[in-house]
Structure formats: structure tokens, C-alpha cells
Design a protein around this motif. Sequence first.
Motif, PDB file in Angstrom:
ATOM      1  N   UNK A  16       0.837  -1.203   0.000  1.00  0.00           N
ATOM      2  CA  UNK A  16       0.000   0.000   0.000  1.00  0.00           C
ATOM      3  C   UNK A  16       0.870   1.250   0.000  1.00  0.00           C
ATOM      4  N   UNK A  17       1.963   1.216   0.749  1.00  0.00           N
ATOM      5  CA  UNK A  17       2.872   2.353   0.798  1.00  0.00           C
ATOM      6  C   UNK A  17       3.506   2.619  -0.569  1.00  0.00           C
ATOM      7  N   UNK A  18       3.602   1.582  -1.385  1.00  0.00           N
ATOM      8  CA  UNK A  18       4.145   1.718  -2.741  1.00  0.00           C
ATOM      9  C   UNK A  18       3.050   2.033  -3.761  1.00  0.00           C
ATOM     10  N   UNK A  19       1.802   2.146  -3.287  1.00  0.00           N
ATOM     11  CA  UNK A  19       0.704   2.446  -4.180  1.00  0.00           C
ATOM     12  C   UNK A  19       0.233   1.260  -4.997  1.00  0.00           C
ATOM     13  N   UNK A  20       0.457   0.037  -4.477  1.00  0.00           N
ATOM     14  CA  UNK A  20       0.075  -1.184  -5.192  1.00  0.00           C
ATOM     15  C   UNK A  20      -1.086  -1.858  -4.464  1.00  0.00           C
ATOM     16  N   UNK A  21      -2.275  -1.890  -5.063  1.00  0.00           N
ATOM     17  CA  UNK A  21      -3.437  -2.528  -4.437  1.00  0.00           C
ATOM     18  C   UNK A  21      -3.254  -4.039  -4.294  1.00  0.00           C
ATOM     19  N   UNK A  22      -3.957  -4.600  -3.322  1.00  0.00           N
ATOM     20  CA  UNK A  22      -3.852  -6.033  -3.016  1.00  0.00           C
ATOM     21  C   UNK A  22      -5.235  -6.678  -3.005  1.00  0.00           C
ATOM     22  N   UNK A  23      -5.305  -7.880  -3.557  1.00  0.00           N
ATOM     23  CA  UNK A  23      -6.474  -8.744  -3.399  1.00  0.00           C
ATOM     24  C   UNK A  23      -6.023  -9.928  -2.549  1.00  0.00           C
ATOM     25  N   UNK A  24      -6.838 -10.323  -1.597  1.00  0.00           N
ATOM     26  CA  UNK A  24      -6.454 -11.359  -0.646  1.00  0.00           C
ATOM     27  C   UNK A  24      -7.130 -12.688  -0.971  1.00  0.00           C
ATOM     28  N   UNK A  25      -6.315 -13.738  -1.091  1.00  0.00           N
ATOM     29  CA  UNK A  25      -6.826 -15.098  -1.272  1.00  0.00           C
ATOM     30  C   UNK A  25      -6.665 -15.830   0.054  1.00  0.00           C
ATOM     31  N   UNK A  26      -7.767 -16.143   0.686  1.00  0.00           N
ATOM     32  CA  UNK A  26      -7.718 -16.699   2.037  1.00  0.00           C
ATOM     33  C   UNK A  26      -7.450 -18.194   2.101  1.00  0.00           C
TER      34      UNK A  26
END
Length: 231
Positions: free
Chosen positions: A142-152
Motif C-alpha cells: 500500500x505504501x508503494x501504491x500497489x493494491x492487493x487482493x487477498x486469497x484466504x
Amino acid sequence: MGRSRVVRHDGRRAALAFLIVSLLMTLVTPLQAQEAPKTATKGRSLNLVALGDSLTAGYGLPAAAAFPVQLEAALKARGHAVAVANAGVSGDTATGGLDRVDWSVPDGTDGVILELGANDMLRGTDPAVTEKALDAIVARLKARGIPVMLAGMRAAPNLGLDYGKRFDAIYPRLAERYGLILYPFFLDGIAGDRSLNLADGLHPTRDGVAKVVTGILPSVEDFLTRLRKGS
């Protein structure tokens, strides 16, 4: 004299028409040049990185059967301009993923599908340790401006109810904390099915990976929509 005047008038009209067309072309061409980059930017290919363990890496499978490759093919078949890089490392824990996240996710990445935690669970790692590492990965991206999708991931039943509740709560809590798109269980519909797993009972076959892709595809498409909107 009459014929000469007609010729002169026709010549003047032709010259005037040519001048008008030339002026119109000089006005239209810059507008077209300005509009073209907007179209190209809107439709550009998105670069995703699948950051995970052996389930992402494609343990025991040909490279072409690994999750990122099959996911990319499925997305392209549905009209999405996207590339999915394989940043899966067999045996990796959430802490291991944190140690390598900076070089595993290069600059220019538009989004990350984060799939880690299965090895933590299999080793009986304290869920608090796993959550702390996953949290740090998301925060760093997030600090690098890269969004994340989480696979649980979900805990195996033999680890007990208490451990299962603590481990299973990691992913929904992180998703809520950071506003992430969550696919609750990466192995949904595959876990426990011998026909879709290798002999070890832990890793999907090619067909098993295909089923993973089918299950996760709507969530990934939602993720792409979010990336396109820049949110």
C-alpha cells in the motif's frame, strides 16, 4: 473574354475550397492526436503479480498449468488485457513472503493477488504471527501504491477448534482493515477431493487449478475493475 472570366472564377473557387479543407485538417488532426493517448491509456494491459506459496507456484505441475498462467488465460478469454506474473515459492510462509515482497513485486505492478498462510497453518504457527506478516505485506505494498487482493486459507480440522477459529479469522479481518477484495478460501471445492489433488493430497492437479481459477475469477474481475477505476 467571357470564357477567360469563367476559367478564372473556377480557379479561384478551387483554390478557396483547397484552403478551407487545409484549415479543417489542421484543426482536426491535433484533436485526434490528443484523444488517441487517452484511449490507449484506458485500454492498456494491467500487470498483476500472484505472490504466494506452492499453490501459486504450481508445485508438481508443468509451468503452463500453474495458477498464474491458467488465470491469465481465463482472464484474456473474457476480454481482459492483463499479465499475471508467478511469484510463488514452494514452502513459503507469510513471514517468508514478507522477507521477499520488495523484490518479488517489481515497480510497475498494478496489483497483487496475495496467497500465503497455508504453510503457516500446516506447521501450526501461531495465527498472530501469520497475521502480523500478512498485515506487513499489505501495508508495504500500500505504501508503494500497489493494491492487493487477498486469497484466504482455512485451517485443517485436525488442528482443533480454537486454532481453527483464530486462523480462519485472519483473512476477513485483514480484508476489513484495509478494504481489500477477499476470496475467502483459495482451495474452495478442491480441498479433500482426491480427483483434483496430487498424491500428497495437498496440491491441486492441473484440473484442480482450473477449478481454483473458475472459483476465484469473479473476484479477480472485481479487482481488475477496481484497478481500472484507480481506487
